[in-house]
Enzyme design. Structure first.
Site, mmCIF file in Angstrom:
data_model
loop_
_atom_site.group_PDB
_atom_site.id
_atom_site.type_symbol
_atom_site.label_atom_id
_atom_site.label_comp_id
_atom_site.label_asym_id
_atom_site.label_seq_id
_atom_site.Cartn_x
_atom_site.Cartn_y
_atom_site.Cartn_z
ATOM 1 N N MET A 172 -7.222 -61.771 36.277
ATOM 2 C CA MET A 172 -7.027 -62.885 35.346
ATOM 3 C C MET A 172 -7.617 -62.595 33.965
ATOM 4 S SD MET A 172 -7.824 -66.942 35.944
ATOM 5 C CE MET A 172 -6.889 -67.044 37.461
ATOM 6 N N TYR A 227 -7.785 -55.918 43.426
ATOM 7 C CA TYR A 227 -7.193 -56.799 44.440
ATOM 8 C C TYR A 227 -6.130 -56.093 45.280
ATOM 9 C CZ TYR A 227 -9.197 -60.982 42.246
ATOM 10 O OH TYR A 227 -10.041 -61.941 41.759
ATOM 11 N N ARG A 268 24.689 -70.462 20.033
ATOM 12 C CA ARG A 268 23.411 -71.170 20.132
ATOM 13 C C ARG A 268 23.570 -72.381 19.220
ATOM 14 N NH1 ARG A 268 17.766 -67.970 19.054
ATOM 15 N NH2 ARG A 268 18.339 -68.403 16.921
ATOM 16 N N LYS A 313 7.995 -68.480 12.081
ATOM 17 C CA LYS A 313 7.995 -69.448 13.186
ATOM 18 C C LYS A 313 7.012 -68.997 14.268
ATOM 19 C CE LYS A 313 11.830 -67.091 15.476
ATOM 20 N NZ LYS A 313 13.274 -66.883 15.378
HETATM 21 C C1 PLP Z 1 13.744 -65.710 14.551
HETATM 22 C C2 PLP Z 1 14.878 -65.796 13.614
HETATM 23 C C3 PLP Z 1 15.076 -64.843 12.587
HETATM 24 C C4 PLP Z 1 14.263 -63.574 12.469
HETATM 25 O O1 PLP Z 1 14.744 -62.625 13.376
HETATM 26 P P1 PLP Z 1 14.074 -61.163 13.486
HETATM 27 O O2 PLP Z 1 14.918 -60.450 14.467
HETATM 28 O O3 PLP Z 1 12.693 -61.368 13.947
HETATM 29 O O4 PLP Z 1 14.127 -60.577 12.125
HETATM 30 C C5 PLP Z 1 16.076 -65.089 11.670
HETATM 31 N N1 PLP Z 1 16.864 -66.179 11.763
HETATM 32 C C6 PLP Z 1 16.733 -67.091 12.754
HETATM 33 C C7 PLP Z 1 17.658 -68.246 12.822
HETATM 34 C C8 PLP Z 1 15.751 -66.920 13.710
HETATM 35 O O5 PLP Z 1 15.625 -67.811 14.709
#
Ligand code: PLP
Length: 393
Positions: free
Chosen positions: A315, A267, A135, A34
């Site tokens: 920046m 800065y 969640r 993802k």
């Molecule tokens: C992102 C995610 C993972 C992977 O988790 P890691 O800690 O990066 O291994 C697995 N399952 C779900 C539902 C996730 O959102």
């Protein structure tokens, strides 16, 4: 067009190494790619994984999955966020992407949308249960009712039952994780009673490293695949110690200057040279995902040595102390992440300076221009370069 001086190098051989290490724990994986593969580039990462025989992958949105289909990937693709946009049901059906359903509303919407696209075959779905994270997910107690409901919906076909662990990286929460595992067992059992061939999936990276036997049919590692150690800082750190970081981030030294004692650097005159110094100006700043909070905390690696940040992060530039490093010159590479030799900056170390976790480090820095190590190929990040360029990744 946005461009920056920062270059992200992705190392496929490290990705392969990590994948093989994880598969020794559990041969069947559904790697999580993802968010553009945690900033590493979903197209390149999926290509490497497919080359290693991986045939299940998890993306975030249906659109991310459709992007991989257009690249020619044939794997089972799970969309962890479910159906979101109006076009997602049609896209999922056309591209054979399996969206998540996680509550009554999302299931009803999914069934209605699947009906409206009137595909020849039912839309495959993954059913998520909330085993303790609060969640996404149906309550575990509802599992028998959810299974019955699904039985009466010919337009969707449940192919996967899953949940997500909230604290499997922290030994202090072992009892809680154990409770999640047993709740998942109950939910999966209720679904399997109605759909005997449904697959199961529970563990993320730390869960896979610590409890490989609780993974279900398909473990879902993300971070560990990219070489972050999810157990860093715990008594179990050793379990993830052999993983190799896949991302390396560099920026060029733009100039090196002598600074007199007492001179102000950057800065706000927040830093005054305590002695005569040699300072290198590096082409990386907060616009490149190298945040201001790193001032006075972080160091980069130049010529194999640590050069600490001095003054504020700008920046697109920052300044580092190179007084102790011989022969630094403009054109040298400064490693913001990684580096050659013992002084390399680990993802966990950069995350610590940053006040965050390696996940965020990868996602933020990964938005820069990327190249694949060992390949002639340089490609642009899809988040920064939309449209046609994105297609050519
Ligand atoms: C992102 C995610 C993972 C992977 O988790 P890691 O800690 O990066 O291994 C697995 N399952 C779900 C539902 C996730 O959102």
């Amino acid at each position: 067009m946005v461009s920056s001086a920062v270059t992200v190098t992705v190392r496929p051989e490290h990705l392969r190494h990590n994948l093989r290490a994880l598969r020794m724990r559990r041969p069947l994986l559904m790697p999580v790619i993802k968010a553009d593969a945690y900033g590493h580039g979903a197209a390149a990462v999926a290509r490497v994984l497919a080359g290693e025989g991986i045939d299940h992958m998890a993306v975030g949105t249906v659109g991310e999955g459709a992007f991989l289909r257009r690249q020619g990937h044939d794997a089972f693709l799970l969309a962890l966020l479910g159906l979101i946009h109006d076009e997602d049901a049609a896209l999922a059906a056309a591209c054979r992407i399996t969206p998540l359903v996680h509550d009554a509303e999302s299931l009803a919407r999914c069934a209605a949308q699947a009906r409206s696209v009137s595909a020849a075959s039912p839309l495959s779905v993954a059913v998520k249960f909330d085993t303790g994270m609060s969640r996404l997910g149906f309550p575990v107690e509802d599992a028998p009712a959810v299974a019955e409901w699904l039985r009466g919906l010919p337009e969707v076909k449940p192919v996967l039952v899953m949940s997500h662990l909230a604290a499997s990286d922290d030994p202090r929460h072992d009892a809680f994780t154990g409770e999640q595992v047993s709740r998942f067992g109950r939910a999966a059992g209720a679904l399997r009673a109605v759909f005997p061939t449904i697959k199961t999936s529970l563990t993320n990276s730390p869960g896979l490293l610590v409890w490989p036997d609780c993974a279900g049919d398909l473990a879902r590692p993300g971070l560990a695949l990219y070489g972050g150690n999810p157990l860093h800082g715990t008594e179990r750190a050793e379990l993830g110690a052999g993983l190799l970081p896949v991302m390396e981030v560099t920026a060029p030294v733009l100039c090196v200057r002598h600074v007199a004692a007492g001179a102000c650097i950057g800065y706000g005159c927040s830093f005054r040279a305590p002695r005569p110094m040699r300072v290198a100006v590096v082409g990386a700043g907060y616009a490149d995902g190298y945040p201001r909070i790193l001032a006075r905390r972080a160091a980069v690696v130049i010529r194999g040595e640590r050069a600490p940040l001095v003054g504020r992060v700008c920046m697109q530039m920052c300044m580092v102390d190179v007084t102790h490093i011989a022969e630094v010159a403009s054109g040298d590479m400064a490693y913001l992440l990684g580096g050659v030799g013992a002084q390399a900056v680990r993802p966990e170390e950069l995350a610590h300076w940053w006040g965050t976790v390696p996940y965020e480090v990868f996602c933020m820095l990964g938005r820069n221009r990327r190249r694949l190590d060992g390949g002639a190929e340089t490609w642009r990040n899809s988040a920064v370069f939309p449209g046609a360029l994105r297609e050519s990744l």
